[in-house]
Write an enzyme that holds these catalytic residues in place. Structure first.
Site, mmCIF file in Angstrom:
data_model
loop_
_atom_site.group_PDB
_atom_site.id
_atom_site.type_symbol
_atom_site.label_atom_id
_atom_site.label_comp_id
_atom_site.label_asym_id
_atom_site.label_seq_id
_atom_site.Cartn_x
_atom_site.Cartn_y
_atom_site.Cartn_z
ATOM 1 N N ARG A 50 -12.936 -0.697 3.148
ATOM 2 C CA ARG A 50 -14.283 -0.538 3.724
ATOM 3 C C ARG A 50 -14.294 -0.353 5.236
ATOM 4 N NH1 ARG A 50 -14.215 -3.671 -0.591
ATOM 5 N NH2 ARG A 50 -15.764 -3.244 -2.192
ATOM 6 N N HIS A 89 -13.348 3.676 0.588
ATOM 7 C CA HIS A 89 -12.339 4.548 -0.022
ATOM 8 C C HIS A 89 -12.473 6.039 0.317
ATOM 9 C CE1 HIS A 89 -10.710 1.117 -1.865
ATOM 10 N NE2 HIS A 89 -11.256 1.161 -3.060
ATOM 11 N N HIS A 143 -4.295 3.149 -6.015
ATOM 12 C CA HIS A 143 -5.281 2.280 -6.666
ATOM 13 C C HIS A 143 -5.013 2.093 -8.160
ATOM 14 C CE1 HIS A 143 -9.138 0.252 -7.113
ATOM 15 N NE2 HIS A 143 -9.379 0.402 -5.823
ATOM 16 N N ASP A 153 -11.018 -10.292 -4.342
ATOM 17 C CA ASP A 153 -11.183 -8.902 -3.899
ATOM 18 C C ASP A 153 -11.048 -8.947 -2.376
ATOM 19 O OD1 ASP A 153 -11.758 -6.253 -3.523
ATOM 20 O OD2 ASP A 153 -13.744 -6.292 -4.472
ATOM 21 N N GLU A 188 -3.356 -3.142 -3.669
ATOM 22 C CA GLU A 188 -3.473 -1.983 -2.791
ATOM 23 C C GLU A 188 -2.838 -2.328 -1.452
ATOM 24 O OE1 GLU A 188 -7.803 -1.026 -2.892
ATOM 25 O OE2 GLU A 188 -7.769 -2.381 -4.592
HETATM 26 C C1 GLA Z 1 -11.289 -1.881 -4.147
HETATM 27 C C2 GLA Z 1 -12.385 -2.700 -3.581
HETATM 28 C C3 GLA Z 1 -13.206 -3.278 -4.674
HETATM 29 C C4 GLA Z 1 -13.725 -2.181 -5.582
HETATM 30 C C5 GLA Z 1 -12.579 -1.364 -6.081
HETATM 31 C C6 GLA Z 1 -13.038 -0.176 -6.864
HETATM 32 O O1 GLA Z 1 -10.329 -2.652 -4.700
HETATM 33 O O2 GLA Z 1 -11.918 -3.714 -2.741
HETATM 34 O O3 GLA Z 1 -14.287 -3.990 -4.139
HETATM 35 O O4 GLA Z 1 -14.615 -1.367 -4.876
HETATM 36 O O5 GLA Z 1 -11.789 -0.902 -5.022
HETATM 37 O O6 GLA Z 1 -13.937 -0.517 -7.863
#
Ligand code: GLA
Length: 349
Positions: A78, A103, A177, A249, A314
């Site tokens: 982000r 992304h 991803h 996350d 990631e």
């Molecule tokens: C990344 C983001 C998550 C989500 C995924 C896709 O991992 O950190 O919040 O947006 O991608 O769904």
């Protein structure tokens, strides 16, 4: 081996590449988004299983995907409010995740048709993917020439080497991803997987998942994976960070920060005996456990991918780095080469 995989909406032909190593393990990749569609590795009794989430058909990827298996760019993760300043000028990106940019934008590298060349290296079969992103594509300055090489080694290592150059100052943060489930894609959730992450700190976020800037010690929190722990063990604890993420996350600050390829995580799945080790040169690891999966994506073989049916690791620079001067820089200038190497290594215990 290369076979036709269909066409994009604008009529571009896309292919599916099969890389089979000397152990008989198979990786399939399409040059649409550089998506790894299949990855077959043995369990403890030698039975092959597909450990990545994905679809049967190109059309399904084009229709709707939560970034299954793809290359993410130009900026993975982000950027706050879709804005950043570089050399005093403000750039505006599409806002596609609440009030933030995620992304790489509306048509990120995950939706690009890459040029692909099959190769054979000393370590195994490889696919070299290249893509030139135009100046101001998705709002990012500079023509960015990217090369991502996937090698599927004879030792069951998925090796990813990234390279990028630019003709103007820009920001870049590429990642991969893939959603993994070592028990087999679509079989069940990943909460019993045991995870170890070589990170003493993580970057806590606000409710829009933008880092606050703090590098917080994981010790004494549900984010401590310095010793192996089940993903599900603490995920429902009353913790503000877990609430913001809807589970894990977050970006972990990897202990190794010298840019050398280092062991950064290990994941073990007891019932299959499969183990995945992660090595990277990057400073950060976004560990996402499929909190947004809700069964609406019907994957390979008609299996619905329900809540937490896959996890992503990631490897990247920290989220929102263009706006956080204390984070490792994601700026790339003409004459410099962006490089990253990440390895997902599969074995059994
Ligand atoms: C990344 C983001 C998550 C989500 C995924 C896709 O991992 O950190 O919040 O947006 O991608 O769904």
């Amino acid at each position: 081996m290369k076979e036709p995989y269909g066409k994009t909406a604008d009529g571009r032909e896309v292919f599916l590449y099969t890389l089979k190593n000397s152990k008989g393990c198979v990786m399939k990749v399409t040059n649409y988004g550089g998506i790894v569609t299949h990855l077959l590795v043995p369990d403890k009794s030698g039975r092959m299983g597909d450990v990545v989430l994905g679809y049967d058909k190109l059309a399904d990827y084009i229709k709707a995907t939560p970034y299954f298996g793809c290359i993410v760019g130009r900026y993975g993760n982000r950027i706050a409010k879709g804005k950043f300043k570089l050399n005093g000028r403000e750039y505006t990106l599409a806002v596609n995740n609440g009030e933030n940019a995620l992304h790489g934008g509306l048509k990120g590298f995950d939706k690009a048709v890459w040029n692909a060349t099959e190769k054979k290296t000393g370590r195994g079969l490889a696919l070299e993917l290249t893509y030139v992103s135009k100046d101001m594509e998705e709002g990012y300055p500079g023509t960015l020439s990217c090369k991502v090489t996937y090698t599927w080694s004879d030792d069951n290592e998925f090796i990813i080497e990234y390279e990028a150059t630019t003709d103007k100052d820009t920001v870049v943060n590429l990642t991969q991803h893939s959603y993994f489930n070592l028990a087999g894609a679509g079989e069940r959730d990943i909460l019993d997987h045991e995870v170890m992450i070589v990170a003493d700190r993580f970057t806590p976020v606000d409710k829009g998942l933008i880092p606050t800037g703090e590098l917080r010690p994981v010790r004494g929190t549900p984010f401590d994976f310095t010793s192996p722990a089940r993903i599900g063990a603490r995920i429902n604890q009353d913790d503000e960070q877990l609430k913001f993420g809807g589970g894990y996350d977050h970006n972990w600050v990897l202990n190794s920060s010298d840019g050398k390829l280092s062991l950064s995580a290990r994941v073990t799945e007891e019932s299959s005996g499969r183990v995945m080790e992660l090595l990277t040169t990057e400073p950060g690891l976004q560990f996402y456990v499929g909190n947004f999966l809700d069964g609406s994506n019907i994957g390979k073989g008609g299996k619905a991918y329900k809540h937490r049916y896959g996890f992503c690791m990631e490897t990247q620079h920290f989220p929102d780095s263009p706006n956080q001067s204390a984070f490792p820089s994601t700026v790339l200038k003409p004459g410099q080469v962006y490089r990253q190497t990440t390895v997902y290594r599969f074995m059994t215990k």
